[in-house]
Write an enzyme that holds these catalytic residues in place. Structure first.
Site, mmCIF file in Angstrom:
data_model
loop_
_atom_site.group_PDB
_atom_site.id
_atom_site.type_symbol
_atom_site.label_atom_id
_atom_site.label_comp_id
_atom_site.label_asym_id
_atom_site.label_seq_id
_atom_site.Cartn_x
_atom_site.Cartn_y
_atom_site.Cartn_z
ATOM 1 N N LYS A 52 -2.264 9.436 -3.386
ATOM 2 C CA LYS A 52 -1.517 8.830 -2.192
ATOM 3 C C LYS A 52 -1.148 9.924 -1.084
ATOM 4 O O LYS A 52 -1.335 9.754 -0.084
ATOM 5 C CB LYS A 52 -0.485 7.952 -2.449
ATOM 6 C CG LYS A 52 -0.716 6.441 -3.207
ATOM 7 C CD LYS A 52 0.461 5.814 -3.580
ATOM 8 C CE LYS A 52 -0.014 4.538 -4.490
ATOM 9 N NZ LYS A 52 0.958 3.794 -5.227
ATOM 10 N N GLN A 96 7.110 3.467 -6.582
ATOM 11 C CA GLN A 96 5.852 3.216 -7.524
ATOM 12 C C GLN A 96 6.233 2.462 -8.507
ATOM 13 O O GLN A 96 7.246 2.771 -9.286
ATOM 14 C CB GLN A 96 5.357 4.818 -7.800
ATOM 15 C CG GLN A 96 4.240 4.639 -8.902
ATOM 16 C CD GLN A 96 2.945 3.989 -8.224
ATOM 17 O OE1 GLN A 96 2.617 4.201 -6.897
ATOM 18 N NE2 GLN A 96 1.848 3.879 -8.906
ATOM 19 N N ASP A 119 4.005 -1.978 0.633
ATOM 20 C CA ASP A 119 3.492 -2.727 -0.338
ATOM 21 C C ASP A 119 3.210 -4.316 0.004
ATOM 22 O O ASP A 119 2.399 -4.779 -0.671
ATOM 23 C CB ASP A 119 4.222 -2.652 -1.790
ATOM 24 C CG ASP A 119 3.676 -1.452 -2.542
ATOM 25 O OD1 ASP A 119 2.739 -1.483 -2.666
ATOM 26 O OD2 ASP A 119 4.914 -0.870 -3.029
HETATM 27 N N1 GUN Z 1 1.553 0.572 -9.305
HETATM 28 C C1 GUN Z 1 0.354 0.236 -9.782
HETATM 29 N N2 GUN Z 1 -0.036 -0.453 -8.453
HETATM 30 C C2 GUN Z 1 0.908 -0.348 -7.543
HETATM 31 C C3 GUN Z 1 0.989 -0.766 -6.354
HETATM 32 O O1 GUN Z 1 0.169 -1.318 -5.447
HETATM 33 N N3 GUN Z 1 2.258 -0.447 -5.496
HETATM 34 C C4 GUN Z 1 3.420 0.082 -6.178
HETATM 35 N N4 GUN Z 1 4.422 0.261 -5.584
HETATM 36 N N5 GUN Z 1 3.485 0.483 -7.536
HETATM 37 C C5 GUN Z 1 2.210 0.392 -8.073
#
Ligand code: GUN
Length: 281
Positions: A52, A96, A119
């Site tokens: 990311k 996360q 998100d």
């Molecule tokens: N962990 C796995 N996929 C995601 C996601 O799309 N967002 C977040 N915040 N954590 C994750």
């Protein structure tokens, strides 16, 4: 069969976003900022977060990762989020998942300002999406949606079958396809005859976490199949779709890896830019 190249689609989207960020920088003399909070040392989470950050830098966003040990108190995280909510240089906040057990996930999600919730997990964004109003849309279903639209721009009247009813994927995917006038069936572990449901589908989105569940004889020859699964098995990683079998039948299919995954990250950047733009009005 069309092999849907998520890596290429994501690279194209990042290129578009890079130009958009350049335009925003020229207009506002600042760039969108993404802050990611990473708690603990789970390897998959660390890999996601590193990717990311790399992608955010590539398109010219201001990117920051805040790391905390597994033992961090919930209060520390909530206070940090409050601080980031007030910080004008932060357009988007992502915590996360998964979180350590002693931290209340829903409390964390609801502390993030809906306008910075990249998100799309905050109940306000969930509600807005389901009501058809402007909102942040969860990155994975948004990525799936963009890939489907690349293969078939006109989805009106198509029959879509979603496998999995999670808040992360299945439910928001449903909303996105309903907005496109699809007829959507949500299936799950208690569905009586999953194969029969899939055989009705023009579009299948498999997001259930069962290795190679969707077989070749579950799929019509003109069906678009999107595989959200990432399942670790003995000799590598497979999706929720039996790739070898389904690739012989389907009209189009995403590979794992190299399908939905890269698009998820590109969509996070897209969401960050959208949050920035809305905050400038
Ligand atoms: N962990 C796995 N996929 C995601 C996601 O799309 N967002 C977040 N915040 N954590 C994750």
């Amino acid at each position: 069969m069309i092999l849907i190249d998520g890596k290429k689609a994501a690279a194209e989207l990042r290129e578009e976003l890079k130009h958009e960020v350049e335009g925003l920088k020229a207009k506002y003399n600042k760039v969108p900022g993404l802050t990611v909070i990473l708690i603990g040392d789970l390897t998959p989470s660390q890999i996601y977060v590193r990717n990311k950050e790399k992608s955010a830098n590539e398109v010219g966003l201001k990117s920051e990762v805040l790391k905390y040990p597994d033992s961090v108190e919930e209060k520390t995280i909530l206070e940090k989020i409050e601080e980031l909510n007030k910080d004008e240089t932060v357009s988007g906040i992502l915590v996360q998942l998964p979180l350590p057990k002693h931290i209340d996930k829903q409390k964390v999600i609801e502390t993030i300002l809906p306008s910075k919730d990249v998100d799309g997990f905050h109940p306000m964004n969930v509600g807005n999406l389901s009501s058809g109003y402007e909102s942040s849309v969860p990155c994975t279903p948004l990525g799936c949606y963009l890939l489907i639209k690349k293969v078939e721009p006109n989805l009106s009247g198509k029959k879509a079958v979603i496998i999995g009813r999670s808040n992360l994927n299945g439910k928001p995917m449903t909303q996105l396809l309903l907005k496109e006038n699809c007829t959507v069936t949500i299936t799950h572990s208690k569905t009586k005859d999953l194969k029969a449901e899939c055989l009705e589908a023009d579009i299948i989105v498999a997001a259930v976490g069962i290795p190679e569940l969707v077989k070749g004889d579950w799929v019509k020859k003109d069906t678009i199949v999107i595989d959200v699964g990432i399942n670790k098995i003995e000799n590598g990683i497979v999706g929720d779709v039996d790739f070898d079998e389904v690739s012989k039948n389907a009209k189009a299919l995403t590979p794992v890896p190299g399908g939905v995954g890269p698009m998820t990250i590109a969509c996070l950047l897209k969401n960050t830019i959208e949050c920035f733009k809305r905050s400038q009005i």
